[in-house]
Design a protein around this motif. Structure first.
Motif, PDB file in Angstrom:
ATOM      1  N   SER A   5       8.893 -22.087  26.316  1.00  0.00           N
ATOM      2  CA  SER A   5       8.945 -20.640  26.091  1.00  0.00           C
ATOM      3  C   SER A   5       7.540 -20.130  25.769  1.00  0.00           C
ATOM      4  N   PRO A   6       7.231 -18.920  26.271  1.00  0.00           N
ATOM      5  CA  PRO A   6       5.887 -18.396  26.008  1.00  0.00           C
ATOM      6  C   PRO A   6       5.679 -18.116  24.521  1.00  0.00           C
ATOM      7  N   ALA A   7       4.469 -18.381  24.078  1.00  0.00           N
ATOM      8  CA  ALA A   7       4.135 -18.114  22.674  1.00  0.00           C
ATOM      9  C   ALA A   7       4.077 -16.604  22.465  1.00  0.00           C
ATOM     10  N   ARG A   8       4.586 -16.169  21.342  1.00  0.00           N
ATOM     11  CA  ARG A   8       4.539 -14.751  21.013  1.00  0.00           C
ATOM     12  C   ARG A   8       3.106 -14.394  20.620  1.00  0.00           C
ATOM     13  N   PRO A   9       2.556 -13.338  21.210  1.00  0.00           N
ATOM     14  CA  PRO A   9       1.185 -12.970  20.834  1.00  0.00           C
ATOM     15  C   PRO A   9       1.115 -12.576  19.362  1.00  0.00           C
ATOM     16  N   ALA A  10      -0.041 -12.835  18.789  1.00  0.00           N
ATOM     17  CA  ALA A  10      -0.235 -12.466  17.380  1.00  0.00           C
ATOM     18  C   ALA A  10      -0.118 -10.954  17.234  1.00  0.00           C
ATOM     19  N   ALA A  11       0.440 -10.536  16.123  1.00  0.00           N
ATOM     20  CA  ALA A  11       0.579  -9.107  15.836  1.00  0.00           C
ATOM     21  C   ALA A  11      -0.795  -8.484  15.647  1.00  0.00           C
ATOM     22  N   PRO A  12      -0.968  -7.239  16.108  1.00  0.00           N
ATOM     23  CA  PRO A  12      -2.217  -6.547  15.794  1.00  0.00           C
ATOM     24  C   PRO A  12      -2.394  -6.486  14.276  1.00  0.00           C
ATOM     25  N   VAL A  13      -3.647  -6.455  13.833  1.00  0.00           N
ATOM     26  CA  VAL A  13      -3.957  -6.476  12.401  1.00  0.00           C
ATOM     27  C   VAL A  13      -4.529  -5.124  11.982  1.00  0.00           C
ATOM     28  N   LEU A  14      -3.998  -4.607  10.899  1.00  0.00           N
ATOM     29  CA  LEU A  14      -4.566  -3.436  10.248  1.00  0.00           C
ATOM     30  C   LEU A  14      -5.170  -3.915   8.944  1.00  0.00           C
ATOM     31  N   ASP A  15      -6.498  -3.943   8.891  1.00  0.00           N
ATOM     32  CA  ASP A  15      -7.179  -4.288   7.645  1.00  0.00           C
ATOM     33  C   ASP A  15      -7.275  -3.022   6.809  1.00  0.00           C
ATOM     34  N   ILE A  16      -6.869  -3.135   5.547  1.00  0.00           N
ATOM     35  CA  ILE A  16      -6.920  -2.008   4.622  1.00  0.00           C
ATOM     36  C   ILE A  16      -7.924  -2.365   3.541  1.00  0.00           C
ATOM     37  N   TRP A  17      -9.104  -1.730   3.588  1.00  0.00           N
ATOM     38  CA  TRP A  17     -10.138  -1.956   2.585  1.00  0.00           C
ATOM     39  C   TRP A  17      -9.764  -1.066   1.412  1.00  0.00           C
ATOM     40  N   CYS A  18      -9.397  -1.698   0.323  1.00  0.00           N
ATOM     41  CA  CYS A  18      -8.755  -1.003  -0.788  1.00  0.00           C
ATOM     42  C   CYS A  18      -9.371  -1.420  -2.109  1.00  0.00           C
ATOM     43  N   GLU A  19      -9.142  -0.581  -3.083  1.00  0.00           N
ATOM     44  CA  GLU A  19      -9.596  -0.849  -4.444  1.00  0.00           C
ATOM     45  C   GLU A  19      -8.471  -0.423  -5.374  1.00  0.00           C
ATOM     46  N   LEU A  20      -8.043  -1.316  -6.233  1.00  0.00           N
ATOM     47  CA  LEU A  20      -6.834  -1.080  -7.022  1.00  0.00           C
ATOM     48  C   LEU A  20      -7.013  -0.114  -8.184  1.00  0.00           C
ATOM     49  N   GLN A  21      -8.190   0.401  -8.389  1.00  0.00           N
ATOM     50  CA  GLN A  21      -8.414   1.409  -9.421  1.00  0.00           C
ATOM     51  C   GLN A  21      -8.696   2.774  -8.774  1.00  0.00           C
ATOM     52  N   CYS A  22      -8.444   2.874  -7.484  1.00  0.00           N
ATOM     53  CA  CYS A  22      -8.803   4.054  -6.691  1.00  0.00           C
ATOM     54  C   CYS A  22      -7.604   4.987  -6.497  1.00  0.00           C
ATOM     55  N   PRO A  23      -7.675   6.203  -7.012  1.00  0.00           N
ATOM     56  CA  PRO A  23      -6.590   7.162  -6.802  1.00  0.00           C
ATOM     57  C   PRO A  23      -6.338   7.474  -5.326  1.00  0.00           C
ATOM     58  N   ASP A  24      -7.377   7.452  -4.490  1.00  0.00           N
ATOM     59  CA  ASP A  24      -7.178   7.684  -3.058  1.00  0.00           C
ATOM     60  C   ASP A  24      -6.364   6.565  -2.416  1.00  0.00           C
ATOM     61  N   CYS A  25      -6.571   5.334  -2.870  1.00  0.00           N
ATOM     62  CA  CYS A  25      -5.772   4.216  -2.356  1.00  0.00           C
ATOM     63  C   CYS A  25      -4.313   4.368  -2.789  1.00  0.00           C
ATOM     64  N   ARG A  26      -4.096   4.840  -3.995  1.00  0.00           N
ATOM     65  CA  ARG A  26      -2.728   5.117  -4.432  1.00  0.00           C
ATOM     66  C   ARG A  26      -2.109   6.159  -3.509  1.00  0.00           C
ATOM     67  N   GLY A  27      -2.875   7.169  -3.141  1.00  0.00           N
ATOM     68  CA  GLY A  27      -2.376   8.199  -2.244  1.00  0.00           C
ATOM     69  C   GLY A  27      -2.026   7.676  -0.860  1.00  0.00           C
ATOM     70  N   ALA A  28      -2.620   6.564  -0.466  1.00  0.00           N
ATOM     71  CA  ALA A  28      -2.361   5.984   0.854  1.00  0.00           C
ATOM     72  C   ALA A  28      -1.094   5.132   0.883  1.00  0.00           C
TER      73      ALA A  28
END
Length: 174
Positions: A5-28
């Motif tokens: 059986s054909p191998a399933r292609p890897a899922a596209p990747v969404l890298d999220i550059w984030c900071e856990l003290q950032c109110p804008d990241c909370r908004g995302a």
């Protein structure tokens, strides 16, 4: 025995550059939840750390998020901390350990990880890579080779991410 059986292609990747003290990241967070709901495992959401110098607990929070991931609760921990950014601002590292306890994680191991720095190299590598590709603020997204800066405004970013993800998935035949 061979599997033809054909191998399933890897899922596209969404890298999220984030900071856990950032109110804008909370908004995302709502956008990230919507993307997870829409794509499920067809799109890999990958947290990348980009602690900003203006937030004194951000580097420790990034290390704590890595410990949470190691204990199998990375995204729930990230969402919990981002949901209480103001408390992280006030309380710092004790808050990070308390959040682990609230989520049923090994809080003692969190405390030890923050002391021994076992996750520092991961955080440093993410931050260095972010700087190398031009990340200057958070949140910043990278998908399909395109960098989308959400540090100034989240307006239209989810739609743009969806356009790129749909194109990448169509190219894969997924």
């Amino acid at each position: 025995m061979s599997d033809s059986s054909p191998a399933r292609p890897a899922a596209p990747v969404l890298d999220i550059w984030c900071e856990l003290q950032c109110p804008d990241c909370r908004g995302a967070l709502d956008d990230l939840r919507a993307l997870r709901a829409r794509y499920g495992d067809r799109l890999e959401l990958r947290l990348r750390h980009f602690p900003l110098e203006k937030h004194k607990h951000a580097f420790a929070a990034a290390q704590a998020a890595e410990e949470a991931a190691e204990q199998g609760q990375g995204w729930p921990y990230v969402e919990a901390v981002l949901g209480r950014v103001e408390e992280l601002d006030r309380r710092g590292e004790p808050f990070l350990v308390e959040m682990a306890r609230e989520l049923g994680l090994d809080a003692e191991e969190f405390d030890t990880a923050l002391i021994d720095g076992r996750h520092i190299l991961i955080v440093d590598a993410d931050q260095a890579e972010g700087k190398a590709i031009g990340v200057t603020g958070t949140p910043t997204y990278v998908i399909g080779g395109e960098r989308l800066d959400g540090g100034k405004s989240q307006e239209g970013l989810r739609e743009r991410i969806e356009e790129i993800a749909d194109r990448l998935l169509a190219e894969q035949g997924a």
